[in-house]
Design an enzyme around this catalytic site. Structure first.
Site, PDB file in Angstrom:
ATOM      1  N   GLU A  69     -24.118   0.902 -20.208  1.00  0.00           N
ATOM      2  CA  GLU A  69     -23.493   0.636 -18.894  1.00  0.00           C
ATOM      3  C   GLU A  69     -24.562   0.261 -17.861  1.00  0.00           C
ATOM      4  O   GLU A  69     -24.556   0.752 -16.730  1.00  0.00           O
ATOM      5  CB  GLU A  69     -22.703   1.862 -18.414  1.00  0.00           C
ATOM      6  CG  GLU A  69     -21.623   2.311 -19.387  1.00  0.00           C
ATOM      7  CD  GLU A  69     -20.787   3.487 -18.886  1.00  0.00           C
ATOM      8  OE1 GLU A  69     -20.851   3.818 -17.685  1.00  0.00           O
ATOM      9  OE2 GLU A  69     -20.067   4.080 -19.711  1.00  0.00           O
ATOM     10  N   ASP A  76     -26.760  -0.853 -14.957  1.00  0.00           N
ATOM     11  CA  ASP A  76     -26.815  -1.456 -13.623  1.00  0.00           C
ATOM     12  C   ASP A  76     -27.943  -0.795 -12.842  1.00  0.00           C
ATOM     13  O   ASP A  76     -28.493   0.223 -13.271  1.00  0.00           O
ATOM     14  CB  ASP A  76     -25.468  -1.430 -12.876  1.00  0.00           C
ATOM     15  CG  ASP A  76     -24.797  -0.073 -12.803  1.00  0.00           C
ATOM     16  OD1 ASP A  76     -25.517   0.948 -12.832  1.00  0.00           O
ATOM     17  OD2 ASP A  76     -23.557  -0.016 -12.703  1.00  0.00           O
ATOM     18  N   HIS A 131     -27.226   3.906 -15.557  1.00  0.00           N
ATOM     19  CA  HIS A 131     -26.879   3.608 -14.159  1.00  0.00           C
ATOM     20  C   HIS A 131     -28.098   3.983 -13.316  1.00  0.00           C
ATOM     21  O   HIS A 131     -28.339   5.163 -13.057  1.00  0.00           O
ATOM     22  CB  HIS A 131     -25.652   4.404 -13.721  1.00  0.00           C
ATOM     23  CG  HIS A 131     -24.397   3.992 -14.414  1.00  0.00           C
ATOM     24  ND1 HIS A 131     -23.822   2.749 -14.213  1.00  0.00           N
ATOM     25  CD2 HIS A 131     -23.615   4.623 -15.314  1.00  0.00           C
ATOM     26  CE1 HIS A 131     -22.730   2.653 -14.954  1.00  0.00           C
ATOM     27  NE2 HIS A 131     -22.587   3.771 -15.642  1.00  0.00           N
ATOM     28  N   GLU A 165     -19.645  11.578 -21.637  1.00  0.00           N
ATOM     29  CA  GLU A 165     -20.223  12.413 -20.582  1.00  0.00           C
ATOM     30  C   GLU A 165     -19.896  13.895 -20.754  1.00  0.00           C
ATOM     31  O   GLU A 165     -19.326  14.524 -19.852  1.00  0.00           O
ATOM     32  CB  GLU A 165     -19.771  11.880 -19.214  1.00  0.00           C
ATOM     33  CG  GLU A 165     -20.176  10.423 -19.033  1.00  0.00           C
ATOM     34  CD  GLU A 165     -19.695   9.796 -17.729  1.00  0.00           C
ATOM     35  OE1 GLU A 165     -19.067  10.489 -16.922  1.00  0.00           O
ATOM     36  OE2 GLU A 165     -19.962   8.596 -17.536  1.00  0.00           O
ATOM     37  N   ASN A 222     -21.615   9.275 -25.444  1.00  0.00           N
ATOM     38  CA  ASN A 222     -22.089   8.404 -24.366  1.00  0.00           C
ATOM     39  C   ASN A 222     -22.301   9.251 -23.114  1.00  0.00           C
ATOM     40  O   ASN A 222     -21.475  10.102 -22.793  1.00  0.00           O
ATOM     41  CB  ASN A 222     -20.985   7.349 -24.114  1.00  0.00           C
ATOM     42  CG  ASN A 222     -21.391   6.248 -23.174  1.00  0.00           C
ATOM     43  OD1 ASN A 222     -22.441   5.635 -23.359  1.00  0.00           O
ATOM     44  ND2 ASN A 222     -20.569   5.979 -22.166  1.00  0.00           N
TER      45      ASN A 222
HETATM   46  O1  9MR Z   1     -16.018   1.097 -14.037  1.00  0.00           O
HETATM   47  C1  9MR Z   1     -15.145   2.192 -13.945  1.00  0.00           C
HETATM   48  C2  9MR Z   1     -14.486   2.185 -12.591  1.00  0.00           C
HETATM   49  O2  9MR Z   1     -13.656   1.056 -12.455  1.00  0.00           O
HETATM   50  C3  9MR Z   1     -13.710   3.449 -12.370  1.00  0.00           C
HETATM   51  O3  9MR Z   1     -13.248   3.493 -11.061  1.00  0.00           O
HETATM   52  C4  9MR Z   1     -14.616   4.652 -12.650  1.00  0.00           C
HETATM   53  C5  9MR Z   1     -13.923   5.969 -12.467  1.00  0.00           C
HETATM   54  O4  9MR Z   1     -14.759   7.022 -12.852  1.00  0.00           O
HETATM   55  O5  9MR Z   1     -15.097   4.552 -13.987  1.00  0.00           O
HETATM   56  C6  9MR Z   1     -15.923   3.477 -14.125  1.00  0.00           C
HETATM   57  O6  9MR Z   1     -16.641   3.462 -15.327  1.00  0.00           O
HETATM   58  C7  9MR Z   1     -17.377   4.625 -15.638  1.00  0.00           C
HETATM   59  C8  9MR Z   1     -17.412   4.726 -17.157  1.00  0.00           C
HETATM   60  O7  9MR Z   1     -16.111   4.740 -17.668  1.00  0.00           O
HETATM   61  C9  9MR Z   1     -18.179   5.962 -17.612  1.00  0.00           C
HETATM   62  N1  9MR Z   1     -19.481   6.028 -17.039  1.00  0.00           N
HETATM   63  C10 9MR Z   1     -19.563   5.851 -15.582  1.00  0.00           C
HETATM   64  C11 9MR Z   1     -18.820   4.577 -15.160  1.00  0.00           C
HETATM   65  C12 9MR Z   1     -18.930   4.398 -13.641  1.00  0.00           C
HETATM   66  O8  9MR Z   1     -18.266   5.410 -12.976  1.00  0.00           O
END
Ligand code: 9MR
Length: 571
Positions: free
Chosen positions: A291, A293, A263, A186, A227
């Protein structure tokens, strides 16, 4: 219309928003339950398994792709979840356990335990994993933003080297190396400008190439990715990622792929996902949905909403299937109870293919259909016959195909193309061959219902340097049921440079290369060909390159013993 989500990061809690892990009873319908196996776990009957062919099996049969999920440490011991996870998915991404905050909470103090646990789970279940992630402004240890800026580069390189080396070393407790790393996560703002985080402030945009090079030095076999989210359609942010990818490749940085997080919001998928991902693939990069959803902004979902979610999921999967270099799809959770969405967006959720009881929703069936079923259409690809070409001479070939159904748009892809050639989605193969080889090419055309047809032919490239003498070292470095990885080191023992290489060898048994980590590959019977990528084709006299690949076998796992580079036998 798709709405951009500039608030996504603000809505996260970088300290680790806790994910909801409730198991609520009885959301599955009677019909669904009747169709599902019920498994007794700990004395209670739990509807843990989904009907039909698992997603991982369908994805593997569809261009040797994977279907993955994320996984967090708190779920590893929850057999209600792991049974479904292992049944459906064959690629894992640790949700939090390999992020900087966990791995190096204090400078130079490394905490690999939680990440190792995820790798051990993957290994025990015959799954591969994607390392996630090395450099990110979120879930970052606080000390990184407090050290003087002129120390940040050394700290970043040390972090990457230690983490990547740890996971690249197979031991009894660390049984498997990663398939890929999200090296930088990101990096962009919604506008397409790079975030002005501590890494940018210390090193400018050059931190990205530096991170990739550092990771590559520590594990030359892992695919290295950038990513990001909201880059799935064409927009300012995906354009910025595209320009970044082009400039990194032009600079020779070891970038192998782009992860499109995906997402989404139900009913708001961006248009043009396939065309957008294809332009990255056309650069010679792998692409992956990392990722996926698709959340509801109000709960509970209506039946019509669940149907729309099914369409959203299926369309994303179809976009991947339409691209030869789309290696797989990962859902960001196993089911709704372990999704990050409710913790980040209050009152929202139901974002996965499995409901609060881990029963499959319409999205699951729609993805199964997208991965495997056709509507009875017949696609016929016209075989162009055996072809020849010359190293250094541009060539092109238009593939044509017909569809028994009217009004279908065909999307073309190919495997085994000679190094230097690519295929467009409209079936135009073009480029300049870089190396002598006999390539076994398979061209596939697929229509909007997922019906497909293929044609296979050979393409013999000659006229290039035969590269002089060579020495090849072959090491089988990991194995799990039916699968293995191996490393090959090609040394140029001659006096002139090898410019573009094609390494050929014959497996003694029933083994198949399924992925070359740093270039192309093809298989003909037991004869394997590995070819160079854009960044590792030149081997100066006396020097060597290291490549690696993944393969499958059914019984004979003996290593090959004779090798040739550009048709010349090596010592
Ligand atoms: O799934 C992850 C969640 O458990 C954490 O709280 C969160 C914190 O930012 O990160 C989530 O995963 C993220 C991923 O690492 C990067 N892209 C966005 C995802 C959703 O926030």
């Amino acid at each position: 219309m798709w709405q951009s989500r500039p608030t996504l990061n603000a809505a996260r809690s970088p300290g680790g928003t806790s994910r909801r892990r409730m198991f609520t009873a009885g959301a599955a319908t009677a019909a669904t339950l009747a169709a599902m196996a019920t498994v007794a776990i700990g004395g209670s009957a739990q509807a843990a398994l989904a009907p039909g062919t698992p997603l991982k099996t369908l994805a593997a049969a569809n261009g040797n792709r994977y279907f993955g999920s994320d996984m967090t440490g708190d779920l590893v011991s929850n057999s209600n979840v792991t049974q479904l996870q292992a049944q459906q998915f064959n690629m894992l991404t640790p949700g939090n356990e390999m992020k900087w905050q966990t791995i190096e909470p204090n400078q130079n103090q490394f905490n690999f335990g939680p990440g190792d646990q995820i790798v051990q789970y993957a290994h025990a279940n015959g799954e591969r994993y994607r390392g996630h992630n090395l450099v990110w402004d979120s879930q970052l240890a606080g000390w990184v933003t407090q050290i003087p800026l002129n120390q940040v580069q050394a700290a970043m390189e040390n972090h990457i080297t230690k983490e990547v080396s740890h996971y690249a070393t197979v031991t009894a407790t660390m049984p498997q190396t990663p398939y890929a790393w999200d090296v930088v996560n990101e990096p962009f703002q919604e506008s397409g400008s790079l975030k002005q985080d501590v890494f940018f402030n210390a090193m400018g945009s050059g931190y990205i190439a530096d991170a990739l090079r550092t990771a590559h030095a520590a594990d030359p076999n892992a695919k290295l990715y950038l990513n990001d989210f909201n880059i799935e359609g064409m927009n300012a942010k995906s354009n910025a990622m595209f320009s970044l990818a082009q400039s990194l490749l032009a600079a020779g940085a070891p970038l192998n792929g782009i992860g499109f997080e995906s997402h989404f919001i139900e009913g708001q998928n961006p248009s043009g996902i396939q065309a957008n991902m294809q332009r990255f693939a056309n650069l010679g990069l792998d692409v992956a949905v990392t990722e996926l959803d698709d959340r509801f902004t109000s709960l509970p979902p209506s039946n019509a909403g669940l149907q729309q979610q099914a369409t959203d999921f299926a369309n994303t999967v179809k976009a991947c299937l339409g691209i030869t270099r789309c290696v797989g799809v990962t859902q960001w959770a196993i089911g709704d109870p372990d999704s990050w969405v409710p913790g980040a967006f209050s009152g929202q959720g139901a974002a996965t293919m499995f409901d609060q009881s881990y029963a499959p929703k319409p999205a699951f069936t729609a993805v199964q259909t997208a991965l495997g079923a056709t509507a009875g259409n017949t696609v016929t690809v016209t075989n162009p016959g055996a072809r020849t070409g010359t190293v250094g001479t541009a060539t092109s070939l238009q593939i044509s195909a017909t569809d028994s159904a009217a009004g279908q748009t065909l999307t073309f892809s190919a495997t085994g193309l000679p190094a230097g050639l690519t295929i467009s989605s409209s079936g135009l193969i073009s480029g300049t061959p870089t190396t002598n080889q006999t390539a076994n090419v398979t061209v596939t055309a697929r229509d909007g219902t997922n019906a497909s047809g293929s044609a296979s032919f050979t393409w013999t490239i000659s006229g290039g340097s035969t590269g002089g003498t060579c020495h090849v070292t072959y090491t089988r470095n990991s194995e799990w049921p039916g699968n293995f990885t191996a490393q090959v080191v090609i040394q140029n023992t001659g006096t002139s440079a090898i410019n573009g290489w094609s390494l050929t060898f014959t497996f003694p048994g029933d083994q198949k290369v399924t992925a070359n980590f740093n270039g192309g590959f093809s298989m003909s019977g037991e004869n394997a060909t590995l070819t160079n990528a854009s960044y590792n084709g030149t081997i100066a006299p006396g020097s060597s390159i290291t490549d690696g690949f993944q393969g499958t076998f059914s019984s004979n796992d003996a290593s090959p013993t004779s090798f040739a580079v550009n048709g010349t036998a090596c010592s």
